[in-house]
Design an enzyme around this catalytic site. Structure first.
Site, PDB file in Angstrom:
ATOM      1  CD  GLU A   1      -2.838   0.714   2.403  1.00  0.00           C
ATOM      2  OE1 GLU A   1      -3.212   1.835   2.931  1.00  0.00           O
ATOM      3  OE2 GLU A   1      -3.236  -0.331   3.282  1.00  0.00           O
TER       4      GLU A   1
ATOM      5  CD  GLU B   1      -4.571   6.549   5.645  1.00  0.00           C
ATOM      6  OE1 GLU B   1      -5.621   5.693   6.071  1.00  0.00           O
ATOM      7  OE2 GLU B   1      -2.889   6.588   6.080  1.00  0.00           O
TER       8      GLU B   1
END
Length: 260
Positions: free
Chosen positions: A134, A138
């Site tokens: 990943e 965010e």
């Protein structure tokens, strides 16, 4: 020995280069360079998550009704309303294809609200019969003045880095980009380099899908802030682009236009 004519030498060079490219390509990468300005929500490109949640930490259910294009903007909404096992509904989209090394760029406005996570990231994992890899941007609702950067390799994270978002990620659109190469990852906010990763142990190798998501939590308050619902909100996405290595940049202001 007979000489090889110039045009045959040229053909041989092309074949050698092509074979080298195939050998160096990431296994499983099926996506090519693209720009999506969200005139529509192309379901041939995007899969809309619907009808489940990602675990007890998530207080909303993914709903296809909460992912839509409005006036050229992709909106992923979060709002109160009994949906599945949760009392809130939220939106997520993911590409159907997987992408490898290259430049990933999104122009987004984060949602408002403590306890929410506005995310632009790439991911692959066990559901796709791969290890969990990943790469993340965010915006955590407790502090929209920052964006959190992170990578996971074989489900190991712990590589968090906070970068400033001048003016606030929830106050207007900002450009987020990362350039993923075999030997490094470079993160950019509004065209400025904010972080570089060169440790091989922290750089994913598996091709991944591109995601946008907005979700909330009742339990991860130390990370995302205490959940405090004040009304419907949305993560807005103006555009997304992926530029494969060696390809022409997809729009004039692209980070890929300026790479060395």
């Amino acid at each position: 020995m007979r000489s090889i004519r110039p045009h045959r030498l040229a053909l041989l060079s092309i074949l050698v280069a092509g074979n080298a490219g195939i050998a160096s390509a990431q296994q499983g990468a099926t996506g090519t360079s693209f720009l999506d300005s969200f005139d529509t929500l192309d379901t041939g490109r995007w899969y809309i998550s619907d009808g489940w949640n990602n675990g007890p930490h998530q207080n909303c259910t993914w709903s296809k009704e909460h992912a839509a294009v409005v006036d050229g903007i992709l909106e992923l909404k979060f709002e109160e309303g009994k949906t599945g096992e949760r009392n809130y509904a939220c939106g997520e989209v993911q590409t159907r294809k997987r992408f490898g090394y290259g430049t990933y760029e999104a122009r987004i406005k984060a949602a408002d609200g403590s306890g929410l996570n506005s995310a632009f990231f790439t991911y692959i994992g066990p559901a796709d019969k791969k290890q969990h890899d990943e790469i993340d941007f965010e915006v955590l609702g407790k502090n929209p003045a920052k964006v959190q950067l992170n990578q996971y390799v074989a489900a190991k994270g712990g590589n968090e880095k906070l970068a400033d978002v001048p003016g606030g990620a929830n106050q207007g659109f900002n450009d987020y980009a990362f350039v993923w190469e075999k030997e490094r990852i470079r993160y950019y906010v509004n065209g400025e380099l904010v972080h570089e990763v060169t440790d091989p142990a922290k750089i994913p190798a598996n091709a991944q899908k591109i995601f946008f998501s907005l979700w909330g939590t009742d339990t991860l308050s130390d990370w995302m802030g205490t959940f405090n619902y004040k009304g419907p909100t949305a993560l807005q996405v103006d555009r997304i682009a992926f530029t494969a290595p060696g390809d022409k940049c997809q729009f004039a202001e692209s980070v890929a236009c300026k790479l060395d």
